[in-house]
Motif scaffolding. Structure first.
Motif, PDB file in Angstrom:
ATOM      1  N   GLY A   1       0.789  -1.221   0.000  1.00 51.08           N
ATOM      2  CA  GLY A   1       0.000   0.000   0.000  1.00 51.08           C
ATOM      3  C   GLY A   1       0.817   1.264   0.000  1.00 51.08           C
ATOM      4  N   ASN A   2       0.345   2.256   0.760  1.00 52.44           N
ATOM      5  CA  ASN A   2       1.013   3.549   0.746  1.00 52.44           C
ATOM      6  C   ASN A   2       2.389   3.504   1.391  1.00 52.44           C
ATOM      7  N   LYS A   3       2.682   2.478   2.195  1.00 57.11           N
ATOM      8  CA  LYS A   3       4.011   2.401   2.807  1.00 57.11           C
ATOM      9  C   LYS A   3       5.072   2.142   1.743  1.00 57.11           C
ATOM     10  N   TYR A   4       4.755   1.307   0.779  1.00 54.87           N
ATOM     11  CA  TYR A   4       5.673   1.098  -0.350  1.00 54.87           C
ATOM     12  C   TYR A   4       5.930   2.428  -1.053  1.00 54.87           C
ATOM     13  N   ARG A   5       4.872   3.162  -1.310  1.00 48.86           N
ATOM     14  CA  ARG A   5       4.995   4.446  -2.021  1.00 48.86           C
ATOM     15  C   ARG A   5       5.816   5.451  -1.212  1.00 48.86           C
ATOM     16  N   LYS A   6       5.540   5.524   0.083  1.00 53.77           N
ATOM     17  CA  LYS A   6       6.226   6.512   0.911  1.00 53.77           C
ATOM     18  C   LYS A   6       7.704   6.199   1.106  1.00 53.77           C
ATOM     19  N   LEU A   7       8.040   4.918   1.152  1.00 55.13           N
ATOM     20  CA  LEU A   7       9.426   4.534   1.403  1.00 55.13           C
ATOM     21  C   LEU A   7      10.293   4.578   0.146  1.00 55.13           C
ATOM     22  N   LYS A   8       9.691   4.433  -1.001  1.00 52.25           N
ATOM     23  CA  LYS A   8      10.434   4.264  -2.259  1.00 52.25           C
ATOM     24  C   LYS A   8      11.545   5.297  -2.432  1.00 52.25           C
ATOM     25  N   TYR A   9      11.186   6.556  -2.457  1.00 48.12           N
ATOM     26  CA  TYR A   9      12.188   7.600  -2.734  1.00 48.12           C
ATOM     27  C   TYR A   9      13.003   7.966  -1.494  1.00 48.12           C
ATOM     28  N   ASN A  10      12.452   7.717  -0.314  1.00 50.07           N
ATOM     29  CA  ASN A  10      13.240   7.954   0.904  1.00 50.07           C
ATOM     30  C   ASN A  10      14.403   6.973   1.007  1.00 50.07           C
ATOM     31  N   LEU A  11      14.189   5.729   0.609  1.00 52.92           N
ATOM     32  CA  LEU A  11      15.287   4.761   0.624  1.00 52.92           C
ATOM     33  C   LEU A  11      16.358   5.129  -0.392  1.00 52.92           C
ATOM     34  N   VAL A  12      15.926   5.599  -1.553  1.00 48.74           N
ATOM     35  CA  VAL A  12      16.882   6.061  -2.568  1.00 48.74           C
ATOM     36  C   VAL A  12      17.725   7.206  -2.014  1.00 48.74           C
TER      37      VAL A  12
ATOM     38  N   THR B   1       5.499  10.473   6.323  1.00 45.38           N
ATOM     39  CA  THR B   1       5.142  11.563   5.414  1.00 45.38           C
ATOM     40  C   THR B   1       6.201  12.661   5.382  1.00 45.38           C
ATOM     41  N   ASN B   2       6.737  12.898   4.205  1.00 44.24           N
ATOM     42  CA  ASN B   2       7.589  14.045   3.896  1.00 44.24           C
ATOM     43  C   ASN B   2       7.486  14.278   2.385  1.00 44.24           C
ATOM     44  N   GLU B   3       8.283  15.184   1.852  1.00 44.26           N
ATOM     45  CA  GLU B   3       8.156  15.507   0.422  1.00 44.26           C
ATOM     46  C   GLU B   3       8.419  14.299  -0.466  1.00 44.26           C
ATOM     47  N   LEU B   4       9.406  13.484  -0.108  1.00 45.85           N
ATOM     48  CA  LEU B   4       9.719  12.312  -0.921  1.00 45.85           C
ATOM     49  C   LEU B   4       8.617  11.267  -0.826  1.00 45.85           C
ATOM     50  N   ALA B   5       7.981  11.171   0.331  1.00 43.89           N
ATOM     51  CA  ALA B   5       6.856  10.247   0.488  1.00 43.89           C
ATOM     52  C   ALA B   5       5.682  10.680  -0.396  1.00 43.89           C
ATOM     53  N   VAL B   6       5.411  11.967  -0.413  1.00 43.46           N
ATOM     54  CA  VAL B   6       4.323  12.487  -1.254  1.00 43.46           C
ATOM     55  C   VAL B   6       4.636  12.240  -2.728  1.00 43.46           C
ATOM     56  N   LYS B   7       5.897  12.411  -3.113  1.00 42.28           N
ATOM     57  CA  LYS B   7       6.309  12.118  -4.491  1.00 42.28           C
ATOM     58  C   LYS B   7       5.978  10.668  -4.847  1.00 42.28           C
ATOM     59  N   GLY B   8       6.237   9.747  -3.928  1.00 40.65           N
ATOM     60  CA  GLY B   8       5.904   8.349  -4.166  1.00 40.65           C
ATOM     61  C   GLY B   8       4.412   8.131  -4.283  1.00 40.65           C
TER      62      GLY B   8
END
Length: 301
Positions: A34-45, A144-151
């Protein structure tokens, strides 16, 4: 990664001439769903780009975000540290399925008092954490942060332009902000907060660039993590009728609210609705432990 849209078949929808689909974001990954995948995607990068070896985040005892971060960190070869609200858990975290899962993925815990937790993002507390753990990449509670919203802006795809209304659960506001940013001009975005109050609008406006969204705050069932027999029966019946599992903190409340709105003619006939399934199903086991202690009906798993 793209998820499928599953059509919901219910007599009520036929009666009201409403088309309802659920975007099965819960199926995109077995543990980072769900949204955890989306939120973590760019933060891990970003954590990897910065050369960070440690990833710190915050949450309660049954946090979807804690569980997902633990698994994602393991996959990314990052050491994860969960700052968990509630010192009473120090000696009994093994009894908690969420924390046990996170620990099995290699996450270390720091259990803190609720007063300490409220100050978690202050400079003083962040410096304390640096003294204890060294340099780290910090993820806020809920992710939630800017990178999470981007995801989360990647949840909607071109095929979703078909829909008139997009519905989302709301916790910290990052998911609905991302959905709002990528929604088409003709689409209305409706959020169903899991928490009491209207204060979330200010947080969402930090990240949402469009004014195409609104919150319906009538379906929180008493606040975050609180449920009653009405909600339990609804979720179990919904699963029996549609085969779609819901979680008690977020998607269960969203779908209860959405069905109630449809029942009460909130939407015009022929409206096409897409509800986002934000995952969180790992929390069902923990909720059932709490329900069992209260002699309440259990959720279907």
């Amino acid at each position: 990664m793209e998820s499928s849209n599953q059509k919901v078949i219910l007599p009520l929808l036929t009666k009201k001439n409403i088309s309802l689909f659920i975007k099965r974001e819960d199926e995109i990954h077995p543990f980072i769903s769900g949204n955890k995948y989306r939120k973590l995607k760019y933060n891990l990068v970003e954590a990897k780009r910065l050369g960070c070896a440690n990833l710190i985040t915050f949450g309660g005892a049954y946090s979807n975000h804690i569980a997902a971060t633990a698994y994602a960190g393991k996959m990314a070869n990052l050491k994860t540290i969960g700052v968990v609200r509630g010192e009473e858990l120090i000696d009994k975290w093994q009894e908690n399925p969420t924390l046990k899962f996170a620990h099995d993925q290699g996450m270390a815990f720091k259990f803190v008092s609720r007063s300490w937790y409220r100050e978690k993002h202050t400079e003083k507390v962040q410096n304390e954490l640096k003294e204890e753990f060294g340099d780290f990449y910090s993820l806020p509670e809920g992710g939630t942060n800017e990178l999470a919203v981007k995801g989360c802006e990647e949840i909607l795809t071109k095929k979703d332009a078909f829909f008139d209304v997009i519905c989302s659960c709301v916790g910290t506001g990052g998911t609905i902000a991302g959905i709002s940013n990528s929604a088409k001009d003709h689409q209305k975005v409706i959020g169903f907060p899991a928490l009491k109050g209207d204060f979330l609008k200010k947080d969402i406006r930090k990240f949402a660039v469009q004014n195409n969204w609104d919150l319906i705050t009538d379906y929180h069932f008493g606040g975050y993590g609180k449920v009653d027999e009405t909600l339990i029966h609804f979720m179990n019946n919904f699963k029996r009728e549609t085969t779609i599992p819901l979680d008690p903190v977020y998607t269960g409340k969203m779908m209860f609210g959405l069905v109630d709105l449809i029942q009460n003619d909130y939407f015009k006939p022929n409206t096409k609705i897409l509800a986002i399934h934000s995952g969180g199903l790992q929390g069902v086991l923990g909720m059932n432990l709490k329900l069992e202690k209260k002699n309440l009906p259990l959720l279907m798993v």
